[in-house]
Design a protein around this motif. Structure first.
Motif, PDB file in Angstrom:
ATOM      1  N   ARG A  65     116.887  31.230  40.161  1.00  0.00           N
ATOM      2  CA  ARG A  65     117.842  31.408  41.253  1.00  0.00           C
ATOM      3  C   ARG A  65     118.068  32.897  41.495  1.00  0.00           C
ATOM      4  O   ARG A  65     118.399  33.641  40.585  1.00  0.00           O
ATOM      5  CB  ARG A  65     119.170  30.719  40.922  1.00  0.00           C
ATOM      6  CG  ARG A  65     120.206  30.838  42.048  1.00  0.00           C
ATOM      7  CD  ARG A  65     121.406  29.935  41.811  1.00  0.00           C
ATOM      8  NE  ARG A  65     122.205  30.347  40.666  1.00  0.00           N
ATOM      9  CZ  ARG A  65     123.283  29.681  40.236  1.00  0.00           C
ATOM     10  NH1 ARG A  65     123.667  28.567  40.866  1.00  0.00           N
ATOM     11  NH2 ARG A  65     123.957  30.107  39.186  1.00  0.00           N
ATOM     12  N   PHE A  69     125.096  34.276  49.152  1.00  0.00           N
ATOM     13  CA  PHE A  69     123.906  33.470  49.391  1.00  0.00           C
ATOM     14  C   PHE A  69     122.974  33.496  48.186  1.00  0.00           C
ATOM     15  O   PHE A  69     122.962  34.438  47.397  1.00  0.00           O
ATOM     16  CB  PHE A  69     123.163  33.972  50.628  1.00  0.00           C
ATOM     17  CG  PHE A  69     123.955  33.848  51.897  1.00  0.00           C
ATOM     18  CD1 PHE A  69     123.984  32.654  52.596  1.00  0.00           C
ATOM     19  CD2 PHE A  69     124.683  34.928  52.377  1.00  0.00           C
ATOM     20  CE1 PHE A  69     124.716  32.535  53.766  1.00  0.00           C
ATOM     21  CE2 PHE A  69     125.427  34.816  53.546  1.00  0.00           C
ATOM     22  CZ  PHE A  69     125.439  33.617  54.240  1.00  0.00           C
ATOM     23  N   TYR A  70     122.172  32.443  48.074  1.00  0.00           N
ATOM     24  CA  TYR A  70     121.199  32.364  46.989  1.00  0.00           C
ATOM     25  C   TYR A  70     119.969  31.585  47.465  1.00  0.00           C
ATOM     26  O   TYR A  70     120.018  30.815  48.433  1.00  0.00           O
ATOM     27  CB  TYR A  70     121.792  31.687  45.744  1.00  0.00           C
ATOM     28  CG  TYR A  70     122.192  30.241  45.950  1.00  0.00           C
ATOM     29  CD1 TYR A  70     121.270  29.206  45.782  1.00  0.00           C
ATOM     30  CD2 TYR A  70     123.493  29.899  46.314  1.00  0.00           C
ATOM     31  CE1 TYR A  70     121.643  27.874  45.971  1.00  0.00           C
ATOM     32  CE2 TYR A  70     123.875  28.583  46.510  1.00  0.00           C
ATOM     33  CZ  TYR A  70     122.935  27.578  46.335  1.00  0.00           C
ATOM     34  OH  TYR A  70     123.305  26.260  46.526  1.00  0.00           O
ATOM     35  N   THR A  71     118.871  31.816  46.768  1.00  0.00           N
ATOM     36  CA  THR A  71     117.659  31.023  46.954  1.00  0.00           C
ATOM     37  C   THR A  71     117.151  30.595  45.587  1.00  0.00           C
ATOM     38  O   THR A  71     117.391  31.284  44.582  1.00  0.00           O
ATOM     39  CB  THR A  71     116.565  31.817  47.687  1.00  0.00           C
ATOM     40  OG1 THR A  71     116.265  33.013  46.940  1.00  0.00           O
ATOM     41  CG2 THR A  71     117.007  32.193  49.087  1.00  0.00           C
ATOM     42  N   TYR A 118     111.781  24.734  47.048  1.00  0.00           N
ATOM     43  CA  TYR A 118     112.495  25.924  47.492  1.00  0.00           C
ATOM     44  C   TYR A 118     113.821  25.486  48.098  1.00  0.00           C
ATOM     45  O   TYR A 118     113.878  24.552  48.899  1.00  0.00           O
ATOM     46  CB  TYR A 118     111.684  26.684  48.543  1.00  0.00           C
ATOM     47  CG  TYR A 118     112.487  27.789  49.197  1.00  0.00           C
ATOM     48  CD1 TYR A 118     112.674  28.994  48.554  1.00  0.00           C
ATOM     49  CD2 TYR A 118     113.066  27.608  50.455  1.00  0.00           C
ATOM     50  CE1 TYR A 118     113.425  30.005  49.131  1.00  0.00           C
ATOM     51  CE2 TYR A 118     113.812  28.612  51.049  1.00  0.00           C
ATOM     52  CZ  TYR A 118     113.988  29.809  50.383  1.00  0.00           C
ATOM     53  OH  TYR A 118     114.729  30.802  50.959  1.00  0.00           O
ATOM     54  N   ALA A 154     117.776  27.065  49.629  1.00  0.00           N
ATOM     55  CA  ALA A 154     118.594  28.198  50.072  1.00  0.00           C
ATOM     56  C   ALA A 154     119.991  27.697  50.381  1.00  0.00           C
ATOM     57  O   ALA A 154     120.163  26.638  50.997  1.00  0.00           O
ATOM     58  CB  ALA A 154     117.985  28.854  51.303  1.00  0.00           C
ATOM     59  N   ASP A 173     123.318  23.633  49.493  1.00  0.00           N
ATOM     60  CA  ASP A 173     122.029  24.187  49.892  1.00  0.00           C
ATOM     61  C   ASP A 173     121.148  23.130  50.540  1.00  0.00           C
ATOM     62  O   ASP A 173     121.363  21.916  50.386  1.00  0.00           O
ATOM     63  CB  ASP A 173     121.310  24.828  48.700  1.00  0.00           C
ATOM     64  CG  ASP A 173     121.105  23.873  47.533  1.00  0.00           C
ATOM     65  OD1 ASP A 173     120.375  22.885  47.690  1.00  0.00           O
ATOM     66  OD2 ASP A 173     121.694  24.133  46.466  1.00  0.00           O
TER      67      ASP A 173
END
Length: 384
Positions: free
Chosen positions: A266, A272-274, A295, A297, A312
């Motif tokens: 992560r 925000f994160y992906t 994937y 986000a 997400d």
């Protein structure tokens, strides 16, 4: 007989070969009209036409046309056309067209086009077009177009478009376009667009679009699969993986009913994160091996000091391997939505629970293979 040694002398130069000419090569006069096979003269102020080559010891003003090469020891002002090469020892102002290479020792201003390469000194101005390579020194500006690469040893202002690579040794003010990569050693004020990567050694003030974008400092926008800058000056990143000084890379280990065993990385910024990761056994453990890559986000918000909520959207690619022999699709894709509740036990360890919904579909037809609720849980290594 005309006195060819007088500085103001103008004459017609008719030549068959280097040593057969109506004007001595050591004359201080100039030539108005030259026609021959291979000509050598002091100055040209007019028209020169040669089957093979034309050599002017000092300056040339006018038109030079040769089957192989034009060479001027001083500056050229006008038009040069050669089957192979144009070479000017000092400055060029005007139009230069060569089958292979154009070389100018100092300044070049105008339009230069060559089949292979254009090479010029400092303070280049104009339009340069080459089949492979454009090379310029300090203070270049204008438009550079090449099939392979454009290289500016110093700063560059304008548009640089190349089939593979653009390189600027100092600062860029303008735009770089390439199929492979754009590299600027210091600052960029403008736009970089490439098929693979954009690199700025100093500060980015503008826009980068590419598969990978990198800058030391950013006060602009990066759009790509991977975006990175070392120091922030109010930059913005939009991509699959965004890394900057505020980014925390965290390892996630979890299980669930969608894919049974999973691991992911992560990349978390302030909000925000992906997540990039993979899992095994999309099908049941009773079936043969199956796996997936995913994937996600999303956005995370704190509820209290150690408790966080996030949501997400994700994409999952699924491979069923040998299960395809039993009527199961060889590969699928899934679109998923999740809501996560995460609690940090320590500075290094957290636990989370996930609820969501998703559906898997065929790649080759618009049919849903499976759909339903998602339930997952696991641990996150906050520092590792």
């Amino acid at each position: 007989m005309t006195d060819n040694t007088h500085p103001k002398n103008n004459c017609i130069n008719l030549s068959l070969w280097k040593n057969i000419a109506t004007q001595r090569t050591d004359s201080v006069g100039s030539t108005l009209f030259n026609i021959g096979v291979f000509s050598s003269m002091n100055r040209l102020n007019g028209l020169g036409l040669n089957i093979l080559s034309s050599m002017t010891g000092k300056d040339a003003n006018g038109v030079q046309v040769a089957g192989l090469s034009n060479m001027v020891g001083g500056s050229m002002r006008g038009v040069q056309v050669a089957g192979i090469t144009n070479i000017n020892g000092n400055n060029l102002t005007g139009l230069s067209v060569a089958g292979l290479v154009s070389i100018t020792g100092n300044h070049a201003r105008g339009v230069i086009a060559s089949g292979l390469a254009n090479i010029s000194g400092d303070h280049t101005r104009g339009i340069f077009i080459s089949g492979l390579l454009n090379v310029s020194g300090e203070g270049a500006s204008g438009m550079l177009f090449s099939g392979l690469a454009n290289v500016a040893g110093g700063s560059f202002k304008g548009l640089s478009g190349a089939g593979l690579l653009n390189v600027v040794g100092k600062n860029l003010a303008g735009m770089q376009l390439s199929a492979l990569a754009n590299i600027t050693a210091e600052e960029v004020t403008g736009v970089q667009i490439s098929g693979l990567g954009n690199v700025v050694g100093g500060t980015l003030r503008g826009l980068q679009i590419g598969t990978a974008n990198m800058a030391t400092r950013a006060k602009g926008v990066q759009i790509g699969l991977f975006n990175y800058y070392k120091e922030s000056l109010d930059g913005f990143q939009l991509g699959l993986v965004n890394a900057n000084p505020q980014t925390k890379v965290q390892l996630m280990l979890f299980g669930g009913n969608a894919t049974k065993l999973n691991a992911g990385a992560r990349f978390k910024n302030r909000l925000f994160y992906t997540i990039l990761g993979g899992g095994t056994h999309y099908l049941d453990f009773d079936d043969k091996f199956s796996a997936s890559l995913f994937y996600r986000a999303g956005l995370e918000l704190p509820l209290c000091k150690q408790l966080f909520v996030s949501g997400d959207l994700g994409y999952q690619h699924i491979e069923t391997f040998k299960n395809k022999d039993y009527g199961i699709p060889a590969r699928l894709y899934a679109l998923q939505a999740r809501v996560n509740l995460e609690y940090h036990l320590t500075e290094r360890l957290g636990v989370f629970l996930t609820g969501g919904y998703g559906g898997s579909r065929y790649y080759n037809k618009g049919v849903t293979y499976d759909k339903g609720a998602i339930v997952e849980g696991g641990v996150v290594l906050l520092k590792w």
